[in-house]
Design an enzyme around this catalytic site. Structure first.
Site, PDB file in Angstrom:
ATOM      1  N   HIS A  20       5.042   5.656   6.632  1.00  0.00           N
ATOM      2  CA  HIS A  20       3.915   4.994   5.980  1.00  0.00           C
ATOM      3  C   HIS A  20       2.671   5.285   6.824  1.00  0.00           C
ATOM      4  O   HIS A  20       2.399   4.594   7.805  1.00  0.00           O
ATOM      5  CB  HIS A  20       4.213   3.489   5.915  1.00  0.00           C
ATOM      6  CG  HIS A  20       3.202   2.675   5.197  1.00  0.00           C
ATOM      7  ND1 HIS A  20       3.462   2.034   3.996  1.00  0.00           N
ATOM      8  CD2 HIS A  20       1.917   2.372   5.478  1.00  0.00           C
ATOM      9  CE1 HIS A  20       2.394   1.371   3.592  1.00  0.00           C
ATOM     10  NE2 HIS A  20       1.434   1.554   4.483  1.00  0.00           N
ATOM     11  N   ARG A  32       0.619  -3.439  -4.353  1.00  0.00           N
ATOM     12  CA  ARG A  32       0.794  -4.524  -3.377  1.00  0.00           C
ATOM     13  C   ARG A  32      -0.114  -4.302  -2.163  1.00  0.00           C
ATOM     14  O   ARG A  32      -1.083  -5.016  -1.966  1.00  0.00           O
ATOM     15  CB  ARG A  32       2.275  -4.614  -2.948  1.00  0.00           C
ATOM     16  CG  ARG A  32       2.627  -5.929  -2.263  1.00  0.00           C
ATOM     17  CD  ARG A  32       2.355  -5.954  -0.753  1.00  0.00           C
ATOM     18  NE  ARG A  32       3.042  -4.886  -0.041  1.00  0.00           N
ATOM     19  CZ  ARG A  32       2.741  -4.550   1.218  1.00  0.00           C
ATOM     20  NH1 ARG A  32       1.794  -5.200   1.880  1.00  0.00           N
ATOM     21  NH2 ARG A  32       3.368  -3.541   1.801  1.00  0.00           N
ATOM     22  N   ASP A  33       0.155  -3.292  -1.384  1.00  0.00           N
ATOM     23  CA  ASP A  33      -0.604  -3.043  -0.158  1.00  0.00           C
ATOM     24  C   ASP A  33      -2.062  -2.728  -0.491  1.00  0.00           C
ATOM     25  O   ASP A  33      -2.977  -3.082   0.261  1.00  0.00           O
ATOM     26  CB  ASP A  33       0.044  -1.861   0.578  1.00  0.00           C
ATOM     27  CG  ASP A  33      -0.494  -1.666   1.992  1.00  0.00           C
ATOM     28  OD1 ASP A  33      -1.233  -2.536   2.480  1.00  0.00           O
ATOM     29  OD2 ASP A  33      -0.171  -0.635   2.605  1.00  0.00           O
ATOM     30  N   ASN A  92      -4.937   3.896   3.323  1.00  0.00           N
ATOM     31  CA  ASN A  92      -3.615   4.369   2.945  1.00  0.00           C
ATOM     32  C   ASN A  92      -3.661   5.823   2.501  1.00  0.00           C
ATOM     33  O   ASN A  92      -4.615   6.260   1.857  1.00  0.00           O
ATOM     34  CB  ASN A  92      -3.088   3.537   1.759  1.00  0.00           C
ATOM     35  CG  ASN A  92      -2.285   2.342   2.207  1.00  0.00           C
ATOM     36  OD1 ASN A  92      -1.404   2.461   3.047  1.00  0.00           O
ATOM     37  ND2 ASN A  92      -2.605   1.180   1.665  1.00  0.00           N
ATOM     38  N   CYS A 149     -10.839   1.206   1.959  1.00  0.00           N
ATOM     39  CA  CYS A 149     -12.024   1.851   1.426  1.00  0.00           C
ATOM     40  C   CYS A 149     -12.721   2.566   2.567  1.00  0.00           C
ATOM     41  O   CYS A 149     -13.043   1.947   3.577  1.00  0.00           O
ATOM     42  CB  CYS A 149     -12.938   0.803   0.820  1.00  0.00           C
ATOM     43  SG  CYS A 149     -14.498   1.501   0.307  1.00  0.00           S
ATOM     44  N   HIS A 208      -1.434   6.031   7.521  1.00  0.00           N
ATOM     45  CA  HIS A 208      -2.789   5.684   7.090  1.00  0.00           C
ATOM     46  C   HIS A 208      -3.728   6.811   7.474  1.00  0.00           C
ATOM     47  O   HIS A 208      -3.541   7.479   8.489  1.00  0.00           O
ATOM     48  CB  HIS A 208      -3.213   4.369   7.737  1.00  0.00           C
ATOM     49  CG  HIS A 208      -2.634   3.169   7.050  1.00  0.00           C
ATOM     50  ND1 HIS A 208      -3.251   1.952   7.030  1.00  0.00           N
ATOM     51  CD2 HIS A 208      -1.507   3.015   6.326  1.00  0.00           C
ATOM     52  CE1 HIS A 208      -2.513   1.086   6.349  1.00  0.00           C
ATOM     53  NE2 HIS A 208      -1.449   1.704   5.914  1.00  0.00           N
TER      54      HIS A 208
END
Lengths: 308, 308
Positions: free
Chosen positions: B215, B20-21, B257, B248, B217
């Site tokens: 979560h 999803r993300d 992520n 990316c 990054h």
């Protein structure tokens, strides 16, 4: 926003290895004047320990064959309080370094027999015997001696390296007279529990934490988490490479040094002093990346230099 | 070699967000059958919570416009005990998800006004008002509800986000009926002290650690160090994206992520159970990278898939 975490050192000394560990892994040698400017810029960014070069035989590391030309160009930095350690593999290398006035030297040992055989062409015991006169003569001359210890966590041929084995070689390096150790996770497989376990075992064997530096590789993305574990243990000397030089993540041979900028981002956030100006350091790595013709693998360098 | 560190959770639930993300950030939509196979492979690798898609209007996220086609193809996974949460932005999205039998939904809130305005076109209060019937109806239908909270550490327009502000919105999401929170460091600027500080403040406001997921990054390389800090605090739910999908490192728009493989490498080393087979997961990310036509940014994927 700096948010200190309790129990961490107030200040960390970054041992910058980009100019030596980084550039020795480049396919082609960087011109001497570029190396000198690189080191000068690193010092200008606030780094106070910048490993400058290696007095190894040019046959083995042609990238650093210009050590005799480079080192004298940095005399003003040394006079300004910047430490410029140099790697010496043996007495011949030590002679070359001392002749140029080097006052900080480093030897490079292995915690495993296989890597000692492949990298030093000796057993671990033989390599320690080779280092003995090097360390003794360096100390007699008043030099500070660092002992690198590679393969402290995993070894590509032997697998996980027993903590007791690392402690044995570490103690032997200190017994030779090394002032400090740099524990290398050369293939980057270590994780934070292993880091704590090794540090505790060293303490248990009488090695004080203030004689221990850590040198993590980011091959598996673990370098900064391992660094945090080491800081939580009290370690206050951390090796890093500006821009992540010394391991290109695009190449099969990636060694993946921890990028100094990623480290400084974390330390700044933790309110830990380093003396480093992150913007100046990032600009230096961008400048060096242009010289090398490819982008820095450091995530912080990419994030800060891609700002719109 | 697994070397546990004391005080860490024995088991971590990985909330896999790659499908999803990750895929919602791809320039072009991935074919539905590739998405289905990706999710199936992730489940086969042992992941038990695989966020599947988003029931957002196709105008906003065309990459996931096939949610109605994709979700029914995964019915056997749901029957086999794999959780397949889906993101729903509003009641219309909830209707679509419930009509297909979704039993785990997620709403996506913001800790800052600027991001709420830009991403949700609402104030924070207005977004909470929008979520209220979504969460209530989902709960009435027996669904589990996750509340994402973005910009919990830094915000690109507002800078560092005050902990008290995050706590306020987090509490509001729980008061609506959310079963768990996912604290997002959306721009990746957070560091471990900040993580600890936010978690302690949430506890202080009555939020139990077992309702908190994190979560992170990797935009500044901090994701795994921040994860370690969260684990040390007792957090046992960690979001990650297979292969690091969803950012990316070569693109200006990098969101970065945390790669599930880098996380699993650390958790395996710490002796923390995840149920994930790292080799199978890595093979899945390599397979997906081939579909996307570029290498995975995960360092562990690169290291394991470049083995000679």
């Amino acid at each position: 926003m700096a948010v200190p975490a309790p129990g961490l050192p107030a200040r960390v000394r970054i041992h910058e290895v980009g100019a030596r560990d980084g550039l020795q892994n480049e396919k082609t040698a960087v011109p001497t004047e570029v190396k000198a400017e690189f080191i000068r810029r690193l010092a200008d960014a606030g780094l106070r320990t910048v490993e400058a070069t290696s007095f190894v035989h040019p046959k083995w590391v042609p990238q650093l064959a210009d050590a005799e030309q480079l080192y004298p160009q940095l005399a003003d930095l040394a006079g300004a309080g910047v430490h410029l350690p140099v790697l010496v593999p043996n007495e011949r290398g030590l002679d070359r370094a001392l002749a140029l006035g080097a006052d900080r030297i480093a030897v490079f040992g292995s915690a495993t027999e296989t890597f000692a055989a492949r990298n030093l062409n000796r057993t671990v015991a033989e390599s320690l015997a080779m280092f003995e006169p090097v360390v003794a003569r360096a100390k007699e001359g008043g030099a500070h001696v660092r002992g690198y210890l590679s393969m402290c966590f995993g070894d590509p041929w032997e697998g996980p390296v027993p903590v007791a084995q690392v402690v044995g070689v570490a103690k032997a390096l200190l017994d030779l007279g090394c002032d400090e150790l740099s524990l290398g996770d050369t293939i980057g497989t270590g994780t934070p529990g292993h880091v704590r376990s090794l540090l505790a075992a060293l303490n248990g064997a009488g090695v004080a934490t203030d004689r221990i530096g850590v040198h993590f590789h980011d091959t598996y993305g673990q370098a900064l988490a391992n660094t945090l574990a080491a800081l939580e243990h009290g370690v206050a000397t951390v090796d890093a490479s500006a821009g992540g030089l010394g391991g290109c993540p695009y190449a099969k041979s990636a060694t993946g040094n921890l990028a100094t900028e990623d480290l400084v981002w974390m330390l700044d956030g933790l309110g830990i002093e380093t003396g480093v100006d992150l913007a100046a350091l990032t600009a230096t790595s961008v400048w060096m990346a242009e010289r090398l013709g490819r982008p820095s693998p450091s995530r912080t360098v990419r994030a800060l230099s891609h700002k719109e």
